[in-house]
Design a protein around this motif. Structure first.
Motif, PDB file in Angstrom:
ATOM      1  N   PHE A   1      -3.613  -0.850 -12.031  1.00 33.36           N
ATOM      2  CA  PHE A   1      -4.802  -0.369 -11.325  1.00 33.36           C
ATOM      3  C   PHE A   1      -5.561   0.649 -12.163  1.00 33.36           C
ATOM      4  CE2 PHE A   1      -3.977  -3.092  -8.139  1.00 33.36           C
ATOM      5  CZ  PHE A   1      -3.230  -2.705  -7.037  1.00 33.36           C
TER       6      PHE A   1
ATOM      7  N   ASN B   1      -7.573  -1.120 -14.609  1.00 28.48           N
ATOM      8  CA  ASN B   1      -8.671  -1.916 -14.053  1.00 28.48           C
ATOM      9  C   ASN B   1      -9.864  -0.998 -13.795  1.00 28.48           C
ATOM     10  OD1 ASN B   1     -10.429  -3.304 -12.326  1.00 28.48           O
ATOM     11  ND2 ASN B   1      -8.766  -4.409 -11.326  1.00 28.48           N
TER      12      ASN B   1
ATOM     13  N   GLU C   1     -12.300  -1.289 -12.009  1.00 28.04           N
ATOM     14  CA  GLU C   1     -12.798  -1.313 -10.631  1.00 28.04           C
ATOM     15  C   GLU C   1     -11.910  -0.571  -9.645  1.00 28.04           C
ATOM     16  OE1 GLU C   1     -15.721  -2.854 -10.037  1.00 28.04           O
ATOM     17  OE2 GLU C   1     -15.734  -3.256 -12.191  1.00 28.04           O
ATOM     18  N   SER C   2     -10.739  -0.162 -10.106  1.00 29.66           N
ATOM     19  CA  SER C   2      -9.762   0.391  -9.165  1.00 29.66           C
ATOM     20  C   SER C   2      -9.494   1.861  -9.424  1.00 29.66           C
ATOM     21  CB  SER C   2      -8.455  -0.394  -9.289  1.00 29.66           C
ATOM     22  OG  SER C   2      -7.432   0.256  -8.556  1.00 29.66           O
ATOM     23  N   ASN C   3      -9.229   2.626  -8.367  1.00 30.84           N
ATOM     24  CA  ASN C   3      -8.780   4.008  -8.554  1.00 30.84           C
ATOM     25  C   ASN C   3      -7.412   4.223  -7.944  1.00 30.84           C
ATOM     26  OD1 ASN C   3      -9.329   4.136  -5.713  1.00 30.84           O
ATOM     27  ND2 ASN C   3      -9.857   6.289  -5.865  1.00 30.84           N
ATOM     28  N   TYR C   4      -6.763   3.114  -7.623  1.00 29.38           N
ATOM     29  CA  TYR C   4      -5.596   3.213  -6.770  1.00 29.38           C
ATOM     30  C   TYR C   4      -4.293   3.240  -7.547  1.00 29.38           C
ATOM     31  CZ  TYR C   4      -3.525   3.140  -2.305  1.00 29.38           C
ATOM     32  OH  TYR C   4      -2.849   3.519  -1.195  1.00 29.38           O
TER      33      TYR C   4
ATOM     34  N   GLN D   1       0.197  -8.506  -8.179  1.00 32.44           N
ATOM     35  CA  GLN D   1      -0.439  -7.506  -7.323  1.00 32.44           C
ATOM     36  C   GLN D   1      -1.172  -8.125  -6.148  1.00 32.44           C
ATOM     37  OE1 GLN D   1      -0.034  -4.431  -7.610  1.00 32.44           O
ATOM     38  NE2 GLN D   1       0.638  -4.110  -9.709  1.00 32.44           N
TER      39      GLN D   1
ATOM     40  N   ASN E   1      -5.212  -8.410  -3.655  1.00 37.21           N
ATOM     41  CA  ASN E   1      -4.908  -7.148  -4.328  1.00 37.21           C
ATOM     42  C   ASN E   1      -5.283  -5.948  -3.465  1.00 37.21           C
ATOM     43  OD1 ASN E   1      -5.650  -4.799  -6.073  1.00 37.21           O
ATOM     44  ND2 ASN E   1      -4.922  -6.157  -7.690  1.00 37.21           N
ATOM     45  N   MET E   2      -4.340  -5.044  -3.245  1.00 33.00           N
ATOM     46  CA  MET E   2      -4.554  -3.955  -2.287  1.00 33.00           C
ATOM     47  C   MET E   2      -5.691  -3.028  -2.690  1.00 33.00           C
ATOM     48  SD  MET E   2      -1.745  -0.966  -2.894  1.00 33.00           S
ATOM     49  CE  MET E   2      -0.261  -1.825  -2.462  1.00 33.00           C
ATOM     50  N   SER E   3      -6.040  -3.020  -3.961  1.00 35.39           N
ATOM     51  CA  SER E   3      -7.060  -2.074  -4.409  1.00 35.39           C
ATOM     52  C   SER E   3      -8.415  -2.714  -4.660  1.00 35.39           C
ATOM     53  CB  SER E   3      -6.597  -1.385  -5.697  1.00 35.39           C
ATOM     54  OG  SER E   3      -7.622  -0.573  -6.227  1.00 35.39           O
ATOM     55  N   THR E   4      -8.399  -3.927  -5.219  1.00 34.51           N
ATOM     56  CA  THR E   4      -9.667  -4.537  -5.616  1.00 34.51           C
ATOM     57  C   THR E   4      -9.873  -5.912  -4.999  1.00 34.51           C
ATOM     58  OG1 THR E   4      -8.559  -5.494  -7.527  1.00 34.51           O
ATOM     59  CG2 THR E   4      -9.657  -3.374  -7.861  1.00 34.51           C
TER      60      THR E   4
ATOM     61  N   THR F   1      -6.645   1.043   1.337  1.00 35.62           N
ATOM     62  CA  THR F   1      -6.250   1.102  -0.068  1.00 35.62           C
ATOM     63  C   THR F   1      -7.335   0.558  -0.992  1.00 35.62           C
ATOM     64  OG1 THR F   1      -5.175  -1.047   0.154  1.00 35.62           O
ATOM     65  CG2 THR F   1      -3.798   0.894   0.476  1.00 35.62           C
TER      66      THR F   1
END
Lengths: 376, 376
Positions: free
Chosen positions: A104, A107, A109-112, B262, B285-288, B312
């Motif tokens: 993440f 990625n 696009e993600s901050n998770y 993921q 995907n939990m984030s994106t 998330t």
């Protein structure tokens, strides 16, 4: 520093059990191990999430625990291998980390970050031990950061080094509430200039959403709360309209739809109630509207939703820490603060000495404060 | 045409009451009024939504009614003021219109014309009368289009003129099922090359989603269905993996998360069950991750969802008619069909004379067909 490598005795607010007030105790804080940083906390905000901890709303949180997650301080000492900061640096501990290595973090696009509390319990540090003891007992961390303590120990990738000119008693809010709300508008919703927005809940996070919508150039920012005392500040921060669901017989989503013709382009819920989450979803344009969920429902609770609300085209998305990659972005937000790009200071309604932490919670419960900042 | 301006007597499949089989009747079809088009249907697909109608799942649909909404035909005559089509033109009636004037039609991001059935009952034409009678009774339209009739009457903005070379017994599927699924992938999810996708439900719509994901360049397309007979066609259309939830003890979202590390980048539900909607949401995907809801739950039903799934970072969005501005897009999709850019013919498993409409429904209920096309 003189304390380097030694156990520090200091004050902390300990929650011994759910449902009890915090107890200001003397605790022992062990030195940082490899990859960890010990921070002298200078100021910490009180966030509603801390209240949820006290009430036992998070099954993954273990008592006894030192809450607090919205703080700012100065590095007291660093463990072996820490390179990104040194004693004396001003820092904000990060309740949502950024390890930089997980899929993440890699990625864009993600901050998770996968090290965060949704994925890993942050009751103990990564080596599964705590740095806090009190009266012979091990005390748990909260989201690692535990800012209701004069000293805390946090992994390096859960610390952001910030501008030395930053006033810690003000920028502590960028550790959670301000960034969460401001980012929900800018990063998650990606509010466009000229658009219409509705924000449910005018606490610290909701008001930060208002600020974000304003910064993004929204033409109409409708603030929604059942507590009219919150309207003046919402307007000061950019709300164009303030409405109270209790003033209407019809559901608030109908009111908002009528006010805007088709519903708002972007809606936000920053409370954490199922009913307002649905109202916020239903308030955005049925075809192109985006609803960003910011508030956290009690763990394990579910919401009952009519899927037709989404079938017509709406988008519903969640937001954690305003979508910011925290370690990268919080220092930039601090710089923006120093450049006066936003006025998060307006969220601070009370400043109290740390010993009055419980008074701070009472103000929050009574709806009389937005952000109380505790000073150590 | 010789029939122009006159009532036409012809066959239609009438649903007299919920829960009863269709009845092939002789009906009277009145000439088109101003702004309307009378169409001689040549072919019509059977879509699960028609089955839902027969079961009485749509409280707003009124009986007796002529179902069917996935047809193709030839313009027989036009009412006063109609300029975009003329007798002899090949057309697809649009179960989801595009008036071109409402705020949604004017919005480039929206395909949700306000004349559609979510906003306006389409049991009667816009002037609130029907063109169908049978045995002295008024028979309702379905989504205006009522393609289970040899002749139907539809507003001009619910008709798409298509390439004269188009084979009507094949492109009728572009009137609903194919476009709905294909567009969900291309327009709503906006599947990116190299990404991973999961599709729940391998009926006509789900298989069209598979085609869309493939056209968009997804690297992994995981097709999910409890009916393994559907796997061969899914693979033929581009699925890289096919799995049945009944083969696993653990929830399918866990299986998909493990398969992909993921969770998938894009998930789709093309069935209309609460349980698989949640599974599809949890599989991305939990984030994106992005979950596109395509299937329709029974009217009035609700889903119970854990908001943490969204908090998330996941995105949940709905899709109607694949997000296409339908009157603009169907002619282009027909042209793409003629250029062999996709092979929607593979969805047609059975071709039947119109008189065997009930047999077509039995095949659907037994899981033995994907698309049955009825020929008039």
């Amino acid at each position: 520093m003189a304390t380097s490598g030694k156990v520090i005795r200091c004050r902390a607010a300990v929650a011994w059990a759910a449902g009890k007030p915090l107890s200001v105790e003397e605790v022992e804080v062990a030195p940082p191990k490899a990859g960890e940083v010990r921070i002298k906390i200078v100021a910490t905000g009180i966030c509603h999430t801390d209240e949820h901890v006290l009430k036992g709303c998070f099954p993954n949180v273990e008592f006894p625990v030192i809450p607090g997650h919205e703080g700012a301080g100065i590095v007291e000492s660093v463990g072996e291998g820490v390179t990104s900061m040194k004693p004396g640096d001003k820092v904000i501990p990060l309740c949502l980390p950024q390890c930089g290595e997980c899929s993440f973090c890699l990625n864009p696009e993600s901050n998770y970050c996968l090290k965060c509390h949704f994925s890993e319990h942050q009751n103990l540090l990564p080596d599964k031990t705590t740095r806090f003891t009190c009266k012979g007992k091990q005390i748990h961390h909260f989201m690692w950061v535990s800012t209701f303590a004069e000293y805390t120990v946090v992994p390096e990738y859960a610390v952001a080094k910030i501008d030395p000119a930053a006033p810690l008693d003000k920028v502590c809010l960028l550790g959670c509430g301000f960034s969460t709300g401001y980012g929900a508008a800018l990063n998650n919703a990606k509010v466009k200039p000229g658009s219409t927005c509705a924000i449910f809940g005018l606490g610290g996070v909701g008001l930060s959403v208002v600020m974000g919508c304003k910064a993004a150039g929204a033409s109409r920012i409708i603030a929604v709360d059942i507590n009219k005392d919150k309207f003046a500040k919402a307007k000061e921060l950019g709300a164009t309209d303030c409405i109270n669901p209790r003033d209407y017989k019809k559901p608030i989503q109908e009111v908002l739809t009528e006010m805007t013709g088709q519903g708002v382009d972007y809606s936000f819920e920053a409370i954490g109630y199922a009913e307002t989450m649905i109202a916020a979803l239903a308030s955005c344009n049925m075809s192109t509207g985006v609803c960003v969920m910011v508030g956290v429902l009690d763990s394990g609770s579910e919401i009952s939703v009519d899927p037709t609300l989404l079938l017509t085209g709406r988008t519903w998305k969640g937001s954690a820490l305003g979508g910011w990659k925290t370690r990268d972005c919080i220092p930039k937000l601090v710089s923006s603060y120093l450049e006066k790009k936003f006025n998060s200071d307006l969220l601070i309604t009370h400043t109290l000495p740390f010993a009055k932490v419980n008074e701070g919670f009472e103000l929050l419960r009574a709806g009389k404060s937005i952000r109380s900042v505790l000073l150590f």
